[in-house]
Design a protein around this motif. Structure first.
Motif, mmCIF file in Angstrom:
data_model
loop_
_atom_site.group_PDB
_atom_site.id
_atom_site.type_symbol
_atom_site.label_atom_id
_atom_site.label_comp_id
_atom_site.label_asym_id
_atom_site.label_seq_id
_atom_site.Cartn_x
_atom_site.Cartn_y
_atom_site.Cartn_z
ATOM 1 N N PRO A 115 15.432 -74.496 -62.307
ATOM 2 C CA PRO A 115 14.219 -74.356 -61.058
ATOM 3 C C PRO A 115 13.471 -73.602 -61.939
ATOM 4 O O PRO A 115 13.251 -72.384 -62.591
ATOM 5 C CB PRO A 115 14.730 -74.329 -59.778
ATOM 6 N N SER A 116 11.894 -73.226 -61.432
ATOM 7 C CA SER A 116 11.257 -72.227 -61.946
ATOM 8 C C SER A 116 12.249 -70.799 -61.639
ATOM 9 O O SER A 116 12.535 -70.358 -60.482
ATOM 10 C CB SER A 116 10.325 -72.423 -62.310
ATOM 11 N N PRO A 117 12.067 -69.256 -62.120
ATOM 12 C CA PRO A 117 12.703 -68.054 -61.867
ATOM 13 C C PRO A 117 11.822 -67.726 -60.944
ATOM 14 O O PRO A 117 12.289 -67.193 -60.184
ATOM 15 C CB PRO A 117 12.792 -66.688 -63.071
ATOM 16 N N LEU A 118 10.196 -68.618 -60.423
ATOM 17 C CA LEU A 118 9.058 -67.782 -59.835
ATOM 18 C C LEU A 118 9.941 -68.177 -58.237
ATOM 19 O O LEU A 118 9.514 -68.319 -57.319
ATOM 20 C CB LEU A 118 7.836 -68.602 -60.197
ATOM 21 N N VAL A 119 10.355 -69.457 -57.950
ATOM 22 C CA VAL A 119 10.995 -70.540 -57.083
ATOM 23 C C VAL A 119 11.935 -69.791 -57.173
ATOM 24 O O VAL A 119 12.687 -70.188 -55.405
ATOM 25 C CB VAL A 119 10.311 -71.447 -56.383
ATOM 26 N N ASP A 120 13.254 -69.947 -57.247
ATOM 27 C CA ASP A 120 14.886 -69.795 -58.136
ATOM 28 C C ASP A 120 15.382 -68.386 -57.555
ATOM 29 O O ASP A 120 15.220 -67.827 -58.852
ATOM 30 C CB ASP A 120 15.342 -71.163 -58.277
ATOM 31 N N GLU A 121 15.605 -67.788 -56.876
ATOM 32 C CA GLU A 121 16.123 -66.112 -56.939
ATOM 33 C C GLU A 121 17.677 -65.881 -57.469
ATOM 34 O O GLU A 121 17.501 -65.109 -58.523
ATOM 35 C CB GLU A 121 16.769 -65.849 -55.297
ATOM 36 N N PRO A 122 18.448 -67.066 -58.255
ATOM 37 C CA PRO A 122 19.360 -67.025 -59.213
ATOM 38 C C PRO A 122 18.803 -67.165 -60.689
ATOM 39 O O PRO A 122 19.241 -66.723 -61.642
ATOM 40 C CB PRO A 122 20.609 -68.181 -58.812
ATOM 41 N N MET A 123 17.497 -67.697 -61.186
ATOM 42 C CA MET A 123 17.377 -68.185 -62.298
ATOM 43 C C MET A 123 16.671 -66.946 -62.694
ATOM 44 O O MET A 123 16.323 -66.213 -63.877
ATOM 45 C CB MET A 123 16.303 -69.670 -62.471
ATOM 46 N N ARG A 124 15.929 -66.539 -61.087
ATOM 47 C CA ARG A 124 15.286 -65.141 -61.144
ATOM 48 C C ARG A 124 15.448 -63.984 -62.244
ATOM 49 O O ARG A 124 15.491 -63.050 -62.854
ATOM 50 C CB ARG A 124 14.348 -64.347 -60.297
ATOM 51 N N ARG A 125 16.955 -63.598 -60.956
ATOM 52 C CA ARG A 125 18.048 -62.611 -61.340
ATOM 53 C C ARG A 125 18.460 -63.230 -63.083
ATOM 54 O O ARG A 125 18.366 -61.850 -64.087
ATOM 55 C CB ARG A 125 19.072 -62.394 -60.792
ATOM 56 N N ARG A 126 19.233 -64.275 -63.159
ATOM 57 C CA ARG A 126 18.871 -64.584 -64.379
ATOM 58 C C ARG A 126 18.180 -64.050 -65.759
ATOM 59 O O ARG A 126 18.784 -63.358 -66.771
ATOM 60 C CB ARG A 126 19.505 -66.372 -64.788
ATOM 61 N N ALA A 127 16.728 -64.823 -65.205
ATOM 62 C CA ALA A 127 15.726 -64.699 -66.543
ATOM 63 C C ALA A 127 15.264 -62.696 -66.779
ATOM 64 O O ALA A 127 15.425 -61.999 -67.606
ATOM 65 C CB ALA A 127 14.410 -64.476 -66.020
ATOM 66 N N LEU A 128 15.355 -62.051 -65.529
ATOM 67 C CA LEU A 128 15.871 -60.145 -65.318
ATOM 68 C C LEU A 128 16.909 -59.241 -66.635
ATOM 69 O O LEU A 128 16.618 -58.808 -67.119
ATOM 70 C CB LEU A 128 15.548 -59.538 -64.676
ATOM 71 N N ASP A 129 17.982 -60.369 -66.246
ATOM 72 C CA ASP A 129 19.340 -59.455 -67.044
ATOM 73 C C ASP A 129 19.238 -59.835 -68.062
ATOM 74 O O ASP A 129 19.325 -58.982 -69.442
ATOM 75 C CB ASP A 129 20.845 -60.175 -66.253
ATOM 76 N N LEU A 130 18.804 -61.125 -68.583
ATOM 77 C CA LEU A 130 18.192 -61.688 -70.138
ATOM 78 C C LEU A 130 17.491 -61.049 -70.734
ATOM 79 O O LEU A 130 17.528 -60.238 -71.831
ATOM 80 C CB LEU A 130 18.395 -63.273 -70.373
ATOM 81 N N ALA A 131 16.550 -60.612 -70.185
ATOM 82 C CA ALA A 131 15.251 -59.618 -71.206
ATOM 83 C C ALA A 131 15.054 -58.033 -71.316
ATOM 84 O O ALA A 131 15.214 -57.263 -71.556
ATOM 85 C CB ALA A 131 13.797 -60.142 -70.076
ATOM 86 N N ALA A 132 16.579 -57.847 -69.929
ATOM 87 C CA ALA A 132 17.226 -56.296 -70.034
ATOM 88 C C ALA A 132 17.916 -56.679 -70.945
ATOM 89 O O ALA A 132 17.692 -54.592 -71.656
ATOM 90 C CB ALA A 132 18.006 -56.164 -69.042
ATOM 91 N N ALA A 133 18.722 -57.174 -71.725
ATOM 92 C CA ALA A 133 19.251 -57.414 -72.905
ATOM 93 C C ALA A 133 18.334 -57.275 -74.457
ATOM 94 O O ALA A 133 18.894 -56.701 -75.031
ATOM 95 C CB ALA A 133 20.368 -58.609 -73.296
ATOM 96 N N ARG A 134 17.227 -58.023 -73.973
ATOM 97 C CA ARG A 134 16.312 -58.093 -75.227
ATOM 98 C C ARG A 134 15.755 -56.609 -75.247
ATOM 99 O O ARG A 134 15.458 -55.538 -76.675
ATOM 100 C CB ARG A 134 15.235 -59.308 -75.312
ATOM 101 N N GLY A 135 15.383 -55.355 -74.376
ATOM 102 C CA GLY A 135 14.749 -53.969 -74.610
ATOM 103 C C GLY A 135 14.187 -53.989 -73.269
ATOM 104 O O GLY A 135 13.438 -54.719 -72.877
ATOM 105 N N PRO A 136 13.905 -52.726 -73.124
ATOM 106 C CA PRO A 136 12.765 -52.075 -71.634
ATOM 107 C C PRO A 136 11.823 -52.981 -71.841
ATOM 108 O O PRO A 136 11.565 -53.083 -71.333
ATOM 109 C CB PRO A 136 13.404 -50.721 -72.804
ATOM 110 N N ARG A 137 10.812 -53.009 -73.164
ATOM 111 C CA ARG A 137 9.451 -53.639 -73.462
ATOM 112 C C ARG A 137 9.489 -54.673 -72.956
ATOM 113 O O ARG A 137 9.116 -55.074 -72.054
ATOM 114 C CB ARG A 137 9.189 -53.579 -74.474
ATOM 115 N N GLN A 138 10.982 -55.692 -73.022
ATOM 116 C CA GLN A 138 10.204 -56.988 -73.363
ATOM 117 C C GLN A 138 11.254 -57.113 -71.506
ATOM 118 O O GLN A 138 10.778 -57.981 -70.474
ATOM 119 C CB GLN A 138 11.931 -57.577 -73.538
#
Length: 359
Positions: A115-138
């Motif tokens: 599901p899209s992170p726009l409508v699914d809270e676990p996927m939203r948290r996952r996207a944010l966590d993966l992005a955090a590992a890429r760097g603050p800008r990402q």
């Protein structure tokens, strides 16, 4: 990866160049020049000529073409111009666009759809966590996309248009003739000798399998994936893509395969002792699969564990072997420890292995 084409009419299988797909390949080459040693002159010259503001924006959004290639950059219906393909992207709904743009890393959910992170809270948290590992800008970019999809989508379009103005339009004029000629050749080969000949000519890592169960295009990669019966398949030739062979196969998308128009070997040498240690390190099938992810960009231990459905301690043990062999680079970014394959070392180990993990 298997694409089921049982009963698919030949006219629904197309070979055609795409300016958007080629721009995605060019952006990846700029972001990961070590993957593309034969493009050294182009990547060096182009990167040096980029205005700092554009280079900064490219870095901010590079997860869409760095570790993986976002599905939005592999159009199923190629157009003559980049503007037309960007217009097609504008017609995509926010949920599908954001879900594809925020894939960020090869993960275990891709083959099954998510599901899209726009409508699914676990996927939203996952996207944010993966992005955090890429760097603050990402991380800030992903937060902005989740908070304001229309505004961020417009930002992405402007970025791609600015790349077109800065360097890609000239590049596309040079390569599109070669890509169009390759697409015509494969189309004619398919017409005269059949799909099997055309698929193999596009890449020796692809084949057509036919039996009593139906027909399938099989792409030889270090991942497992399968589509249901496809309504169409698009093959996109690329001049910038070697050694990568991309296949879009997630549920809800038409299958698309981007294949390089030419293969080139990378040479090199090393001591017998070093080669022995490195070959022993990559001989394990799981370590070879981990190398696939690490070749595409930095990953944390937890990301790798999630991607391959194994425990974090197991990943750590495999990483220790690879590190002892000098095949990976490790760096700390805040509370995250990131690992990445040393592509220059692997290139010396062997072009066949390098091509297999980058495929």
């Amino acid at each position: 990866m298997t694409i089921d084409i049982t009963g698919l009419p030949p006219e629904r299988i197309t070979f055609c160049p795409s300016p958007l797909a080629e721009l995605g390949a060019a952006l990846h080459a700029l972001a990961e020049p070590a993957h593309h040693a034969r493009l050294h002159a182009w990547t060096t010259t182009t990167a040096a000529a980029l205005k700092p503001e554009l280079a900064d924006r490219l870095h901010e959004a590079d997860f869409m073409w760095n570790t993986t290639r976002s599905d939005i950059l592999l159009p199923a219906r190629p157009r003559e111009t980049l503007a037309e393909e960007l217009d097609d992207l504008d017609l995509m709904d926010d949920e599908k666009f954001v879900g594809a743009a925020l894939e960020i890393s090869c993960n275990s959910k891709y083959p099954h759809g998510a599901p899209s992170p726009l409508v699914d809270e676990p996927m939203r948290r996952r996207a944010l966590d993966l992005a955090a590992a890429r760097g603050p800008r990402q991380s800030a970019f992903v937060e902005r996309m989740l908070a304001d999809p229309p505004g961020t989508r417009a930002w992405i379009r402007r970025l791609l248009e600015d790349c077109d103005e800065a360097f890609f339009s000239d590049t596309w004029r040079r390569v599109r003739i070669q890509l169009a000629a390759d697409a015509r050749h494969k189309t004619e080969l398919m017409r005269r000798k059949g799909l099997a000949e055309a698929v193999t000519a596009a890449s020796p890592a692809m084949a057509l399998e036919e039996d009593g169960r139906g027909s399938r295009i099989v792409v030889d990669k270090l991942v497992q994936g399968r589509t249901a019966e496809a309504s169409a398949v698009t093959f996109l030739p690329t001049a910038f893509g070697w050694p990568h062979l991309f296949a879009l196969y997630t549920p809800g998308w038409q299958p698309v395969i981007q294949y390089p128009v030419a293969d080139r070997d990378l040479g090199g040498a090393a001591s017998v002792e070093a080669v022995t240690l490195r070959l022993e390190a990559v001989a394990h099938p799981m370590r070879m699969r981990l190398c696939r992810s690490l070749a595409r960009g930095s990953s944390t231990t937890s990301e790798l564990a999630d991607a391959y459905n194994i425990t974090a301690p197991e990943v750590s043990r495999h990483l220790a072997v690879l590190k002892k062999a000098g095949l990976i680079i490790t760096q700390r970014r805040g509370r995250y420890v990131l690992h990445q394959l040393d592509v220059s070392v692997v290139a010396r180990l062997g072009s066949d292995f390098l091509e297999s993990v980058l495929r």
